[in-house]
Motif scaffolding. Structure first.
Motif, mmCIF file in Angstrom:
data_model
loop_
_atom_site.group_PDB
_atom_site.id
_atom_site.type_symbol
_atom_site.label_atom_id
_atom_site.label_comp_id
_atom_site.label_asym_id
_atom_site.label_seq_id
_atom_site.Cartn_x
_atom_site.Cartn_y
_atom_site.Cartn_z
ATOM 1 N N SER A 179 25.778 -7.287 -105.432
ATOM 2 C CA SER A 179 25.602 -7.755 -104.050
ATOM 3 C C SER A 179 24.133 -7.754 -103.632
ATOM 4 O O SER A 179 23.813 -8.055 -102.479
ATOM 5 C CB SER A 179 26.400 -6.860 -103.092
ATOM 6 O OG SER A 179 25.763 -5.598 -102.916
ATOM 7 N N ASN A 180 23.243 -7.426 -104.572
ATOM 8 C CA ASN A 180 21.787 -7.360 -104.316
ATOM 9 C C ASN A 180 21.410 -6.202 -103.392
ATOM 10 O O ASN A 180 20.403 -6.270 -102.684
ATOM 11 C CB ASN A 180 21.254 -8.675 -103.756
ATOM 12 C CG ASN A 180 21.341 -9.812 -104.757
ATOM 13 O OD1 ASN A 180 21.477 -9.577 -105.953
ATOM 14 N ND2 ASN A 180 21.286 -11.042 -104.274
ATOM 15 N N TRP A 181 22.210 -5.153 -103.440
ATOM 16 C CA TRP A 181 21.916 -3.949 -102.657
ATOM 17 C C TRP A 181 20.697 -3.224 -103.215
ATOM 18 O O TRP A 181 20.455 -3.210 -104.418
ATOM 19 C CB TRP A 181 23.135 -3.027 -102.687
ATOM 20 C CG TRP A 181 22.868 -1.607 -102.288
ATOM 21 C CD1 TRP A 181 22.801 -1.104 -101.027
ATOM 22 C CD2 TRP A 181 22.644 -0.499 -103.173
ATOM 23 N NE1 TRP A 181 22.556 0.244 -101.061
ATOM 24 C CE2 TRP A 181 22.443 0.643 -102.365
ATOM 25 C CE3 TRP A 181 22.589 -0.359 -104.554
ATOM 26 C CZ2 TRP A 181 22.203 1.910 -102.893
ATOM 27 C CZ3 TRP A 181 22.343 0.894 -105.091
ATOM 28 C CH2 TRP A 181 22.154 2.009 -104.267
ATOM 29 N N VAL A 182 19.934 -2.616 -102.289
ATOM 30 C CA VAL A 182 18.786 -1.798 -102.696
ATOM 31 C C VAL A 182 18.938 -0.389 -102.117
ATOM 32 O O VAL A 182 19.451 -0.216 -101.016
ATOM 33 C CB VAL A 182 17.448 -2.389 -102.216
ATOM 34 C CG1 VAL A 182 17.092 -3.632 -103.006
ATOM 35 C CG2 VAL A 182 17.473 -2.682 -100.717
ATOM 36 N N PRO A 183 18.503 0.638 -102.853
ATOM 37 C CA PRO A 183 18.510 2.004 -102.321
ATOM 38 C C PRO A 183 17.504 2.121 -101.185
ATOM 39 O O PRO A 183 16.679 1.227 -100.971
ATOM 40 C CB PRO A 183 18.116 2.857 -103.527
ATOM 41 C CG PRO A 183 17.371 1.932 -104.426
ATOM 42 C CD PRO A 183 17.997 0.584 -104.232
ATOM 43 N N VAL A 195 16.670 8.378 -100.423
ATOM 44 C CA VAL A 195 17.849 8.979 -99.792
ATOM 45 C C VAL A 195 18.944 9.108 -100.851
ATOM 46 O O VAL A 195 19.351 8.101 -101.448
ATOM 47 C CB VAL A 195 18.354 8.113 -98.625
ATOM 48 C CG1 VAL A 195 19.627 8.714 -98.031
ATOM 49 C CG2 VAL A 195 17.277 7.985 -97.551
ATOM 50 N N PRO A 196 19.437 10.316 -101.122
ATOM 51 C CA PRO A 196 20.476 10.498 -102.149
ATOM 52 C C PRO A 196 21.709 9.640 -101.864
ATOM 53 O O PRO A 196 22.262 9.686 -100.759
ATOM 54 C CB PRO A 196 20.805 11.993 -102.051
ATOM 55 C CG PRO A 196 19.573 12.622 -101.475
ATOM 56 C CD PRO A 196 19.029 11.605 -100.520
ATOM 57 N N HIS A 197 22.123 8.877 -102.858
ATOM 58 C CA HIS A 197 23.233 7.950 -102.661
ATOM 59 C C HIS A 197 24.534 8.682 -102.338
ATOM 60 O O HIS A 197 25.337 8.213 -101.519
ATOM 61 C CB HIS A 197 23.405 7.075 -103.905
ATOM 62 C CG HIS A 197 24.358 5.943 -103.721
ATOM 63 N ND1 HIS A 197 24.238 5.026 -102.694
ATOM 64 C CD2 HIS A 197 25.463 5.574 -104.434
ATOM 65 C CE1 HIS A 197 25.218 4.139 -102.775
ATOM 66 N NE2 HIS A 197 25.970 4.449 -103.806
ATOM 67 N N ALA A 198 24.750 9.824 -102.947
ATOM 68 C CA ALA A 198 25.985 10.581 -102.711
ATOM 69 C C ALA A 198 26.098 11.004 -101.246
ATOM 70 O O ALA A 198 27.189 10.962 -100.661
ATOM 71 C CB ALA A 198 26.032 11.809 -103.618
ATOM 72 N N ASP A 199 24.983 11.400 -100.652
ATOM 73 C CA ASP A 199 24.987 11.789 -99.236
ATOM 74 C C ASP A 199 25.298 10.589 -98.354
ATOM 75 O O ASP A 199 26.049 10.695 -97.369
ATOM 76 C CB ASP A 199 23.629 12.378 -98.841
ATOM 77 C CG ASP A 199 23.344 13.706 -99.531
ATOM 78 O OD1 ASP A 199 24.296 14.289 -100.098
ATOM 79 O OD2 ASP A 199 22.178 14.149 -99.507
ATOM 80 N N ALA A 200 24.714 9.451 -98.694
ATOM 81 C CA ALA A 200 24.937 8.235 -97.908
ATOM 82 C C ALA A 200 26.393 7.780 -97.995
ATOM 83 O O ALA A 200 26.980 7.332 -96.999
ATOM 84 C CB ALA A 200 24.006 7.125 -98.393
ATOM 85 N N ILE A 201 26.998 7.914 -99.186
ATOM 86 C CA ILE A 201 28.397 7.541 -99.361
ATOM 87 C C ILE A 201 29.295 8.416 -98.498
ATOM 88 O O ILE A 201 30.227 7.923 -97.846
ATOM 89 C CB ILE A 201 28.804 7.662 -100.846
ATOM 90 C CG1 ILE A 201 28.142 6.548 -101.669
ATOM 91 C CG2 ILE A 201 30.324 7.589 -100.993
ATOM 92 C CD1 ILE A 201 28.400 6.669 -103.152
ATOM 93 N N LYS A 202 29.035 9.709 -98.491
ATOM 94 C CA LYS A 202 29.829 10.634 -97.659
ATOM 95 C C LYS A 202 29.767 10.207 -96.193
ATOM 96 O O LYS A 202 30.795 10.127 -95.502
ATOM 97 C CB LYS A 202 29.281 12.049 -97.830
ATOM 98 C CG LYS A 202 29.761 13.080 -96.803
ATOM 99 C CD LYS A 202 31.228 13.385 -96.924
ATOM 100 C CE LYS A 202 31.625 14.617 -96.105
ATOM 101 N NZ LYS A 202 31.297 14.517 -94.667
#
Length: 314
Positions: A179-183, A195-202
């Motif tokens: 989807s062309n997503w960027v961190p 930004v830690p991806h796991a924290d953002a997912i939560k």
């Protein structure tokens, strides 16, 4: 116009539409079709999904919250319109955060949030911004449609519009990258930190219909044009959703200003700024994946001035 946007100092993607046609499309960082977490801009999409259920006769704006969640304090006084307009009197108890400590399911989050919710009858009918209102709207949609919020969102927007740069933040890395997503990055002590991806997912699970979608500017514009200009909603539905219930400045996920609608998203290292005339013909979208404390309000004010210029002759 291009000069003014360049001076916003954001690293991201920009789309400007005038009279229904692309006017400016460029990137100050990343690519023009990069997808970003849109955060609270998603609320407008959740609100439109609720209004579709109203159109179908499955729900009324006057329906009480207790029809779906008897255990929520004040549920027998709070109406669907209150949730949409942030006038429910509901909030999280002091010190509480949305969702469970470890995500298990949307339903578990709903039940956990009920235990954390407080009701202030003095605030019923008065505006107070909190995402808990839209989380409960997601639960209502789930009960009405017998679909998860994610499946309903896919069936409502992603599939019919053939959106290619739209995904849920908790999707697989393969889908996100497709989807062309960027961190994202937040500035801490003068340095940008990932930004830690796991924290953002939560947090995305906890926010559900209020901050869990990544989108490109083009996909975002497609969804907003569907909501604001097509027969997806009737003109009567749009009037009821955006203009008929106090407070007039915030209805259905938008701040409804005199000349245009406004929605903003900020969190997890992302900014999304959306502006559109009420007829959806002129839009300005700016997204970025580098944020810093104190910058959001400054950028928002500058974007408002750019939108004022863009709509001056409309």
């Amino acid at each position: 116009m291009r000069h003014a946007i360049d001076h916003l100092g954001v690293k991201g993607s920009v789309l400007a539409i005038r009279n229904g046609k692309t006017w400016l499309k460029f990137a100050t960082g990343n690519q023009v079709d990069t997808s970003y977490l849109i955060n609270s801009v998603q609320k407008s999409m959740t609100a439109a999904m609720i209004m579709r259920e109203v159109q179908k006769g499955k729900l009324k704006l006057s329906t009480k919250l207790s029809r779906f969640y008897e255990g929520i304090p004040g549920a027998d006084q709070v109406r669907i319109s209150n949730l949409l307009n942030m006038t429910s009197g509901l909030d999280l108890k002091p010190g509480e955060k949305l969702g469970e400590d470890i995500f298990r399911s949307d339903e578990d989050n709903f039940q956990t949030d009920i235990k954390k919710t407080s009701f202030n009858p003095k605030m019923l009918g008065k505006w107070h911004y909190t995402s808990i209102n839209y989380v409960y709207l997601c639960g209502i949609l789930t009960q009405l449609t017998h679909k998860s919020y994610e499946q309903l969102f896919r069936d409502t927007y992603i599939k019919p519009l053939h959106l290619k740069q739209t995904e849920f933040l908790w999707s697989s890395k393969k889908k996100l990258l497709a989807s062309n997503w960027v961190p994202s990055y937040e500035k801490v002590d003068g340095q940008y930190q990932h930004v830690p991806h796991a924290d953002a997912i939560k947090d995305a699970h906890d926010e559900l219909g209020a901050g869990s979608i990544v989108m490109s500017n083009t996909d975002l514009a497609k969804v907003m044009q569907l909501i604001l200009t097509s027969n997806f909603l009737t003109n009567k539905s749009r009037e009821l959703l955006y203009h008929s219930v106090a407070p007039s400045y915030y209805n259905g996920g938008f701040y409804n200003l005199k000349r245009y609608k406004m929605a903003n998203g900020a969190g997890e290292g992302y900014y999304t700024f959306f502006r559109s005339t009420h007829d959806g013909k002129t839009m300005l979208i700016v997204q970025a994946n580098h944020t810093a404390k104190g910058k959001f309000v400054k950028i928002k004010k500058k974007i408002n001035r750019i939108m004022d210029f863009l709509t001056y002759f409309d």
